[in-house]
Scaffold this motif. Structure first.
Motif, PDB file in Angstrom:
ATOM      1  N   ALA A 170      -4.604  -5.948  -2.834  1.00 51.10           N
ATOM      2  CA  ALA A 170      -3.158  -6.195  -2.791  1.00 51.10           C
ATOM      3  C   ALA A 170      -2.428  -4.986  -2.215  1.00 51.10           C
ATOM      4  O   ALA A 170      -1.480  -5.140  -1.440  1.00 51.10           O
ATOM      5  CB  ALA A 170      -2.632  -6.517  -4.184  1.00 51.10           C
ATOM      6  N   LEU A 171      -2.861  -3.786  -2.573  1.00 55.79           N
ATOM      7  CA  LEU A 171      -2.216  -2.586  -2.053  1.00 55.79           C
ATOM      8  C   LEU A 171      -2.389  -2.462  -0.546  1.00 55.79           C
ATOM      9  O   LEU A 171      -1.468  -2.045   0.161  1.00 55.79           O
ATOM     10  CB  LEU A 171      -2.754  -1.339  -2.754  1.00 55.79           C
ATOM     11  N   GLU A 172      -3.561  -2.829  -0.043  1.00 58.60           N
ATOM     12  CA  GLU A 172      -3.787  -2.794   1.408  1.00 58.60           C
ATOM     13  C   GLU A 172      -2.839  -3.763   2.110  1.00 58.60           C
ATOM     14  O   GLU A 172      -2.244  -3.426   3.137  1.00 58.60           O
ATOM     15  CB  GLU A 172      -5.244  -3.118   1.725  1.00 58.60           C
ATOM     16  N   GLN A 173      -2.700  -4.972   1.558  1.00 57.76           N
ATOM     17  CA  GLN A 173      -1.778  -5.951   2.136  1.00 57.76           C
ATOM     18  C   GLN A 173      -0.339  -5.450   2.068  1.00 57.76           C
ATOM     19  O   GLN A 173       0.430  -5.592   3.024  1.00 57.76           O
ATOM     20  CB  GLN A 173      -1.875  -7.279   1.396  1.00 57.76           C
ATOM     21  N   TYR A 174       0.013  -4.870   0.918  1.00 58.66           N
ATOM     22  CA  TYR A 174       1.377  -4.370   0.707  1.00 58.66           C
ATOM     23  C   TYR A 174       1.723  -3.266   1.696  1.00 58.66           C
ATOM     24  O   TYR A 174       2.766  -3.309   2.350  1.00 58.66           O
ATOM     25  CB  TYR A 174       1.504  -3.869  -0.735  1.00 58.66           C
ATOM     26  N   GLU A 175       0.838  -2.297   1.839  1.00 56.65           N
ATOM     27  CA  GLU A 175       1.136  -1.184   2.734  1.00 56.65           C
ATOM     28  C   GLU A 175       1.157  -1.641   4.189  1.00 56.65           C
ATOM     29  O   GLU A 175       1.980  -1.170   4.977  1.00 56.65           O
ATOM     30  CB  GLU A 175       0.164  -0.034   2.495  1.00 56.65           C
ATOM     31  N   ALA A 176       0.304  -2.596   4.556  1.00 57.68           N
ATOM     32  CA  ALA A 176       0.336  -3.150   5.913  1.00 57.68           C
ATOM     33  C   ALA A 176       1.654  -3.892   6.143  1.00 57.68           C
ATOM     34  O   ALA A 176       2.269  -3.770   7.215  1.00 57.68           O
ATOM     35  CB  ALA A 176      -0.852  -4.080   6.132  1.00 57.68           C
ATOM     36  N   PHE A 177       2.108  -4.635   5.141  1.00 55.11           N
ATOM     37  CA  PHE A 177       3.374  -5.359   5.257  1.00 55.11           C
ATOM     38  C   PHE A 177       4.542  -4.387   5.399  1.00 55.11           C
ATOM     39  O   PHE A 177       5.440  -4.608   6.201  1.00 55.11           O
ATOM     40  CB  PHE A 177       3.564  -6.292   4.063  1.00 55.11           C
ATOM     41  N   CYS A 178       4.516  -3.302   4.645  1.00 58.54           N
ATOM     42  CA  CYS A 178       5.574  -2.292   4.755  1.00 58.54           C
ATOM     43  C   CYS A 178       5.609  -1.705   6.164  1.00 58.54           C
ATOM     44  O   CYS A 178       6.697  -1.477   6.719  1.00 58.54           O
ATOM     45  CB  CYS A 178       5.370  -1.188   3.719  1.00 58.54           C
ATOM     46  N   ARG A 179       4.430  -1.471   6.744  1.00 58.09           N
ATOM     47  CA  ARG A 179       4.380  -0.972   8.129  1.00 58.09           C
ATOM     48  C   ARG A 179       4.992  -2.002   9.080  1.00 58.09           C
ATOM     49  O   ARG A 179       5.720  -1.634  10.005  1.00 58.09           O
ATOM     50  CB  ARG A 179       2.946  -0.639   8.531  1.00 58.09           C
ATOM     51  N   GLU A 180       4.694  -3.288   8.864  1.00 57.31           N
ATOM     52  CA  GLU A 180       5.290  -4.345   9.692  1.00 57.31           C
ATOM     53  C   GLU A 180       6.813  -4.314   9.604  1.00 57.31           C
ATOM     54  O   GLU A 180       7.502  -4.538  10.603  1.00 57.31           O
ATOM     55  CB  GLU A 180       4.809  -5.721   9.244  1.00 57.31           C
ATOM     56  N   LEU A 181       7.314  -4.070   8.398  1.00 58.49           N
ATOM     57  CA  LEU A 181       8.764  -4.001   8.194  1.00 58.49           C
ATOM     58  C   LEU A 181       9.361  -2.714   8.753  1.00 58.49           C
ATOM     59  O   LEU A 181      10.574  -2.610   8.907  1.00 58.49           O
ATOM     60  CB  LEU A 181       9.096  -4.095   6.700  1.00 58.49           C
ATOM     61  N   GLY A 182       8.508  -1.723   8.998  1.00 55.23           N
ATOM     62  CA  GLY A 182       8.989  -0.426   9.473  1.00 55.23           C
ATOM     63  C   GLY A 182       9.640   0.389   8.365  1.00 55.23           C
ATOM     64  O   GLY A 182      10.525   1.191   8.628  1.00 55.23           O
ATOM     65  N   GLN A 183       9.209   0.161   7.139  1.00 55.30           N
ATOM     66  CA  GLN A 183       9.800   0.827   5.978  1.00 55.30           C
ATOM     67  C   GLN A 183       8.725   1.543   5.174  1.00 55.30           C
ATOM     68  O   GLN A 183       7.561   1.131   5.175  1.00 55.30           O
ATOM     69  CB  GLN A 183      10.491  -0.190   5.064  1.00 55.30           C
ATOM     70  N   ALA A 184       9.126   2.576   4.469  1.00 52.75           N
ATOM     71  CA  ALA A 184       8.216   3.286   3.571  1.00 52.75           C
ATOM     72  C   ALA A 184       7.902   2.396   2.371  1.00 52.75           C
ATOM     73  O   ALA A 184       8.786   1.689   1.869  1.00 52.75           O
ATOM     74  CB  ALA A 184       8.852   4.592   3.093  1.00 52.75           C
ATOM     75  N   PRO A 185       6.654   2.412   1.906  1.00 49.65           N
ATOM     76  CA  PRO A 185       6.302   1.585   0.752  1.00 49.65           C
ATOM     77  C   PRO A 185       7.198   1.809  -0.466  1.00 49.65           C
ATOM     78  O   PRO A 185       7.585   0.840  -1.131  1.00 49.65           O
ATOM     79  CB  PRO A 185       4.853   1.982   0.462  1.00 49.65           C
ATOM     80  N   ALA A 186       7.543   3.040  -0.763  1.00 46.85           N
ATOM     81  CA  ALA A 186       8.398   3.296  -1.920  1.00 46.85           C
ATOM     82  C   ALA A 186       9.768   2.646  -1.744  1.00 46.85           C
ATOM     83  O   ALA A 186      10.330   2.099  -2.697  1.00 46.85           O
ATOM     84  CB  ALA A 186       8.556   4.800  -2.151  1.00 46.85           C
TER      85      ALA A 186
END
Length: 113
Positions: free
Chosen positions: A36-52
């Motif tokens: 889930a974390l891998e998917q989450y961090e990849a999604f954040c990169r897609e959004l162009g936003q920091a995970p936090a």
């Protein structure tokens, strides 16, 4: 639960600076939630936003949350948390986050007696 799940939603997989994620307990949590974390961090990169920022913005989009209590340890973390106020998550993004982390029910309706 802490707003960023004890750092798990703050980009724990991307960070290389040591810190809490290298503690045994935290490492176990990372490994338990790695897919889930891998998917989450990849999604954040897609959004162009920091995970936090995404994690806090996601929390702020929850109708039952009136004031998340963040606990920054540094001024840099505090200032970083303010960036979440500028993140707007569209319905599709919120749906994707709910897919990545399923099982959470809308509050307070789902928890009412």
């Amino acid at each position: 639960m802490e707003p960023l799940a004890g750092g798990l939603l703050a980009g724990v997989l991307e960070k290389q600076d040591g810190g809490r994620r290298y503690e045994e307990r935290q490492q176990k949590r990372v490994e338990e939630h790695r897919p889930a974390l891998e998917q989450y961090e990849a999604f954040c990169r897609e959004l162009g936003q920091a995970p936090a920022d995404v994690g806090l913005a996601w929390l702020l989009h929850q109708p039952a949350v009136t004031a998340p209590i963040v606990g920054p340890r540094t001024m840099q973390q505090f200032e970083g948390s303010l960036a979440a106020l500028e993140v707007t998550l569209e319905d599709a993004a919120l749906d994707r986050l709910d897919e990545i982390f399923p099982g959470y029910k809308a509050a307070p309706m789902e928890y009412a007696w």
